[in-house]
Design an enzyme around this catalytic site. Structure first.
Site, mmCIF file in Angstrom:
data_model
loop_
_atom_site.group_PDB
_atom_site.id
_atom_site.type_symbol
_atom_site.label_atom_id
_atom_site.label_comp_id
_atom_site.label_asym_id
_atom_site.label_seq_id
_atom_site.Cartn_x
_atom_site.Cartn_y
_atom_site.Cartn_z
ATOM 1 C CD GLU A 76 -2.598 -1.583 0.094
ATOM 2 O OE1 GLU A 76 -2.785 -0.710 -0.762
ATOM 3 O OE2 GLU A 76 -3.017 -2.748 -0.027
ATOM 4 N N GLY A 77 1.994 1.186 -0.645
ATOM 5 C CA GLY A 77 2.922 2.311 -0.699
ATOM 6 C C GLY A 77 3.976 2.156 0.369
#
Length: 596
Positions: free
Chosen positions: A440-441
């Site tokens: 998610e980053g």
């Protein structure tokens, strides 16, 4: 097997006293909940997580998922447990009642998520990603798309995924190659390959809805040319029944460090039929709704796993005897003292405890901001809450997962050699939670997002508004003798954050490369300061409770002791982090490639 006790008393403290959510009369739907209802719901989730999910955690880790004849099979017991999850309605808690949800606030749902991820992170990811898909379609999908998918996603009868990553393009989505071709009647053929797709295929649910980023033929270059498509595993007939298998499949399972019970797939789309979510070329806008939901979930994952690791480390430290206390024998009836008497063991445990409780309070605050953004009757207050939530998203995802992983390592260290052995469960916690710093980053991206998008983009306006809240709290409590230890720590952290912010602003135009070099220590300073704010507020509430002759003296005194430890142990780190930022960031930009 590891044990777990849901921190329900802490939830009650945060909901009832620290955030006082039952007085939020301006928020739609909050008048329908009370402390008794909230506690009953969280108790139900706690029972399910402890009785059903926890026993499957180690089994899922050992067995993992299997890809057989093009179909992914989850570990034994997962399918039955998931059916119980659906039948109990645990996936419906915070969803829209129009589509079968219970409409509960996110500030209650976030603690339900913590318990689920604490007891079985891999299992919890299946419904967790489904909720993200629900959120994206609920916010951006057409009425037809909502009617087709949302009710099934809400109940959990169907699950959802997020398909962003390609082998050549991780964070840089401008490089993605997956194509979409319009084939008439609002349908599109999607072709391409995605990797690292959590819950990409499994046998838990009847259908899986993939949200896929792809490019239309007329798409402009870069991220502005990306569209989002809803692509089901099985096509859905007009009457809502399932039709034929779509032309997509899992072609491989990733061999991972942890979360073995969750199916992380390579997904191949060969002209698979899908429908547009939102407007053409506006896919990132819709996908970020899902990603921001996922980033909150990832932060909660780190908190949940850190909490169960801490609980088991504390039990072990009380039971394990080794050596004698340096100031003398503490347990003369035993051959040696429990290792809890040793200063370094205490340091590790109290570091974990103060982080967990502070992070939990911050998760509650973040969730309440999200509720205000969606439910507040005043548009200006809703917008301000939305900005606060956006500002804190990289802290919730980046800072909490960094420090949550460190807390799990400390918990493992308390066990010594036994922490390295599978049967105690500690090494699984360390392996499982490591992914939270990456997906998610990555946390480096979160730090850069904090500096670039959240601080500089609006010229620090949102940070200023939050800083004003901190200053108001300090001003209201600075003359209270009992609050001085906590206010002093908060003031120190706030001062370091202010100076670090000024450093960022001063160098942002003259040498933009410094932003990347300084972003990680800056995020750590911000995170420590944010938790200091929560702990100072916690201390204020605890002191007020003690003044009213509460029967729970030990609980509130424990909060005060832990708050003071946080100020003495954690807050002092902001000074060295600021010096690191000041002294090394410029130098990092001046190295030549040959210097590495």
């Amino acid at each position: 097997m590891a044990s777990y006790q849901a921190p329900r008393r802490d939830y009650q403290f945060i909901l009832n006293e620290l955030l006082n959510i039952y007085e939020e009369t301006e928020l739609r739907g909050f008048d329908e909940i009370d402390a008794e209802l909230s506690d009953a719901i969280l108790q139900g989730v706690a029972d399910f997580a402890t009785d059903i999910m926890l026993p499957l955690n180690c089994r899922g880790d050992i067995e993992g998922c299997q890809l057989l004849d093009g179909n992914v099979i989850a570990p034994k017991g997962f399918k039955d447990a998931y059916q119980q999850y659906v039948e109990n309605g645990w996936g419906t808690l915070t969803c829209d009642p129009e589509f079968g949800g219970q409409g509960l606030p996110e500030v209650i749902g976030v603690f339900a998520t913590e318990m689920k991820t604490a007891t079985n992170m891999a299992f919890a990811m299946y419904p967790g990603l489904t909720h993200g898909a629900y959120a994206a379609i609920h916010a951006h999908g057409s009425d037809e798309l909502k009617q087709k998918y949302l009710a099934k996603l809400v109940t959990g009868e169907w699950t959802g995924t997020m398909n962003l990553t390609e082998s050549h393009a991780g964070t840089d989505l401008a490089l993605l190659r997956t194509k979409a071709q319009h084939v008439g009647e609002g349908l599109f053929a999607i072709s391409g390959e995605k990797i690292f797709i959590s819950s990409g295929d499994h046998d838990l649910a009847d259908n899986i809805l993939h949200l896929v980023l792809a490019r239309l033929p007329d798409a402009p270059e870069g991220v502005k040319g990306i569209s989002l498509f809803a692509v089901p595993k099985f096509l859905v007939n007009t009457d809502g029944s399932l039709g034929k298998l779509n032309t997509l499949c899992a072609t491989g399972l990733e061999h991972k460090m942890g979360i073995h019970g969750n199916s992380t797939c390579v997904m191949h789309f060969d002209g698979a039929i899908g429908e547009l979510v939102g407007d053409a070329h506006q896919g990132l806008r819709a996908m970020f709704t899902m990603m921001n939901q996922a980033r909150l979930m990832v932060g909660v994952q780190a908190l949940g796993v850190s909490e169960i690791a801490y609980q088991n480390a504390l039990i072990y430290a009380k039971d394990r005897i080794q050596g004698r206390g340096l100031s003398g024998v503490k347990a003369p009836e035993m051959a040696a003292d429990p290792i809890l008497v040793h200063g370094d063991v205490r340091r590790m445990l109290m570091s974990q405890k103060s982080f967990n409780e502070g992070a939990r309070a911050m998760m509650g605050q973040q969730a309440l901001w999200l509720d205000k953004a969606e439910r507040h009757h005043n548009p200006e207050q809703a917008e301000l809450a939305s900005k606060f939530a956006a500002l804190f998203t990289p802290i919730v995802k980046g800072f909490v997962t960094d420090r949550g992983f460190n807390a799990c390592v400390d918990a493992q260290q308390v066990f010594g050699g036994h922490g390295y052995i599978h049967e105690w469960g500690m090494e699984q916690f360390v392996r499982d939670i490591r992914i939270s710093m990456i997906y998610e980053g990555t946390n480096g991206v979160q730090a850069l997002d904090l500096v670039g998008r959240k601080i500089l983009f609006d010229k620090g306006a949102t940070l200023f508004n939050w800083s004003e809240l901190v200053k108001q709290f300090i001003g209201a409590n600075v003359n209270n003798e009992l609050m001085k230890p906590y206010i002093a720590g908060l003031m120190d952290a706030s001062s370091d954050l202010e100076q670090a912010t000024q450093f960022i602003v001063n160098h942002s135009e003259t040498n933009p490369d410094i932003l990347g070099a300084a972003s990680m220590p800056y995020m750590q300073i911000f995170g420590i300061t944010a938790l200091a704010w929560m702990w100072a507020r916690t201390a204020s509430v605890a002191l007020s409770a003690l003044e009213t002759a509460t029967l729970e003296v030990d609980f509130y005194q424990g909060k005060l002791k832990t708050a003071q430890f946080y100020m003495n142990y954690w807050v002092v780190q902001t000074r060295s982090l600021r010096q690191q930022l000041d002294m090394s960031s410029i130098q990092l930009t001046q190295f030549e490639v040959s210097d590495f």
